[in-house]
Design an enzyme around this catalytic site. Structure first.
Site, PDB file in Angstrom:
ATOM      1  CE1 TYR A 123     -27.149  -5.457 -76.356  1.00 30.45           C
ATOM      2  CE2 TYR A 123     -26.538  -4.945 -74.199  1.00 30.45           C
ATOM      3  CZ  TYR A 123     -26.437  -5.870 -75.332  1.00 30.45           C
ATOM      4  OH  TYR A 123     -25.583  -6.712 -75.090  1.00 30.45           O
ATOM      5  CG  ASP A 224     -23.411  -6.869 -72.374  1.00 35.90           C
ATOM      6  OD1 ASP A 224     -22.610  -7.255 -71.421  1.00 35.90           O
ATOM      7  OD2 ASP A 224     -24.438  -7.367 -72.772  1.00 35.90           O
ATOM      8  CG  ASP A 228     -18.959 -11.009 -69.639  1.00 36.43           C
ATOM      9  OD1 ASP A 228     -19.341 -10.055 -69.420  1.00 36.43           O
ATOM     10  OD2 ASP A 228     -19.471 -12.316 -69.585  1.00 36.43           O
TER      11      ASP A 228
HETATM   12  N1  GGG Z   1     -21.750 -11.983 -68.377  1.00 37.70           N
HETATM   13  C1  GGG Z   1     -22.147 -11.101 -67.418  1.00 37.70           C
HETATM   14  C2  GGG Z   1     -23.530 -10.899 -67.243  1.00 37.70           C
HETATM   15  O1  GGG Z   1     -24.435 -11.574 -67.057  1.00 37.70           O
HETATM   16  N2  GGG Z   1     -24.074  -9.619 -67.081  1.00 37.70           N
HETATM   17  C3  GGG Z   1     -25.163  -9.181 -66.804  1.00 37.70           C
HETATM   18  C4  GGG Z   1     -26.017  -8.616 -68.024  1.00 37.70           C
HETATM   19  O2  GGG Z   1     -26.036  -9.329 -68.938  1.00 37.70           O
HETATM   20  N3  GGG Z   1     -26.155  -7.317 -67.945  1.00 37.70           N
HETATM   21  C5  GGG Z   1     -26.664  -6.608 -69.285  1.00 37.70           C
HETATM   22  C6  GGG Z   1     -25.975  -5.502 -69.574  1.00 37.70           C
HETATM   23  O3  GGG Z   1     -24.745  -5.232 -68.790  1.00 37.70           O
HETATM   24  O4  GGG Z   1     -26.232  -4.889 -70.799  1.00 37.70           O
END
Ligand code: GGG
Length: 339
Positions: A123, A224, A228
């Site tokens: 990331y 990440d 979930d």
């Molecule tokens: N599945 C949950 C979601 O969509 N979260 C928002 C997301 O992807 N954020 C990016 C992160 O937390 O890195």
């Protein structure tokens, strides 16, 4: 007076954020604290309108504030939240998952925190996408691994004293380095039990035996994904709040995404409210203002009371209340707690 920057985001974001801000403002006023909310537009809709998912004025508004409350954004997560975590050095992503009263789950007795490194890994956004190839650099620095490990072990000392380091050292040497640095930090915490797991096994264990976890310490992407999964284990992703914190600033958001196809009035605002609760708690400590800490505690208790009573619940929790009705019920419970 404290200044809160607000990213309303996309999809259900604007509605759950506005409802949360109204409640937080009311609660803080009741405890003698004045808040000023400053809009920091960001996300898919803002990109469509201005060409930038996070315009410079929004970044400036955030940087001038005491803390940021963020709603979910859609497809522009990389340019908004991933960018902000790095730009503001919000190196620790704290994501608590526990069974909540009145929220149905396959499990009971689950109570753990995902402590996710928040600035590196794949990331880091060092990527190249060509016509016939795409590459992304996986970065793990000693400094980043050490400081997130310290956050995890410090937190473990306030809880059940167990840290599980999640990695994939058998395939990716960089994750082996992350593990090694975490285990070095562990030596300074003799009273904390340290465990390690490959991420694939951690996913399996989290589904079969989630009660074994106390602190789950992970690199960015695994955190990440496991978040979930963890949200599913405790019933629904709609109830999970999170903190992105560094040494000087904090940004608070729900774990869930923007749910673009959901009618915002059918959204569950619990994750956003508990993100606000984490913001008040962090600000209370950072500003040394007990009124903010109390506001956070009242907010959490009020949310729990509404959930456990089970009379005013949103659709995902088996009820028929709107998002606004749920928040109003939380306000009434908070009123009772303040008496
Ligand atoms: N599945 C949950 C979601 O969509 N979260 C928002 C997301 O992807 N954020 C990016 C992160 O937390 O890195």
């Amino acid at each position: 007076m404290y200044r809160i920057s607000v990213i309303k985001g996309d999809g259900i974001g604007p509605h759950i954020v506005e409802e949360s801000c109204r409640l937080v403002d009311w609660l803080c006023k009741r405890l003698g604290v004045e808040l000023e909310f400053a809009d920091a537009p960001a996300g898919d809709a803002v990109k469509e309108e201005t060409g930038s998912a996070l315009p410079p004025e929004s970044l400036e508004t955030i940087m001038k504030s005491d803390a940021c409350l963020k709603g979910p954004v859609g497809e522009t997560a990389r340019d908004v939240i991933v960018f902000l975590r790095q730009r503001l050095d919000l190196y620790a992503n704290i994501r608590p998952f526990k069974n909540m009263p009145g929220v149905r789950s396959k499990w009971s007795g689950v109570d753990f925190v995902v402590v996710r490194e928040n600035t590196e890994d794949v990331y880091k956004s060092v990527e190249d996408v060509g016509v016939d190839y795409a590459v992304a650099l996986l970065v793990v620095s000693r400094r980043a691994a050490e400081r997130i490990a310290r956050v995890a072990f410090d937190m473990a000392e306030t809880r059940r004293r167990k840290v599980t380091v999640v990695h994939k050292s058998n395939v990716v040497r960089a994750y082996g380095f992350f593990r090694d640095v975490c285990l070095e930090v562990a030596k300074n915490y003799r009273d904390v039990v340290v465990d390690e797991m490959y991420v694939d096994n951690a996913a399996y264990q989290m589904v079969l035996n989630p009660q074994q976890f106390d602190i789950v310490l992970t690199p960015n992407m695994f955190g990440d994904i496991l978040s979930d999964l963890a949200a599913g284990v405790v019933g629904t992703i709609g109830i999970a709040g999170s903190a992105n914190v560094g040494d000087r600033f904090g940004l608070f958001e729900p774990v869930h995404g923007s749910a673009p196809t959901l009618n915002p009035e059918q959204a569950n605002p619990t994750g956003q409210l508990l993100a606000a609760r984490m913001m008040l708690d962090w600000m209370g400590r950072f500003k040394q203002d007990k009124r903010l800490t109390e506001a956070g505690e009242v907010l959490e208790r009020a949310v729990y009371n509404v959930l456990s009573e089970g009379l005013v619940l949103t659709m995902d929790l088996g009820g028929s209340a709107t998002c606004s009705q749920f928040v109003e019920e939380v306000r009434k419970k908070a009123e009772t707690l303040l008496r």
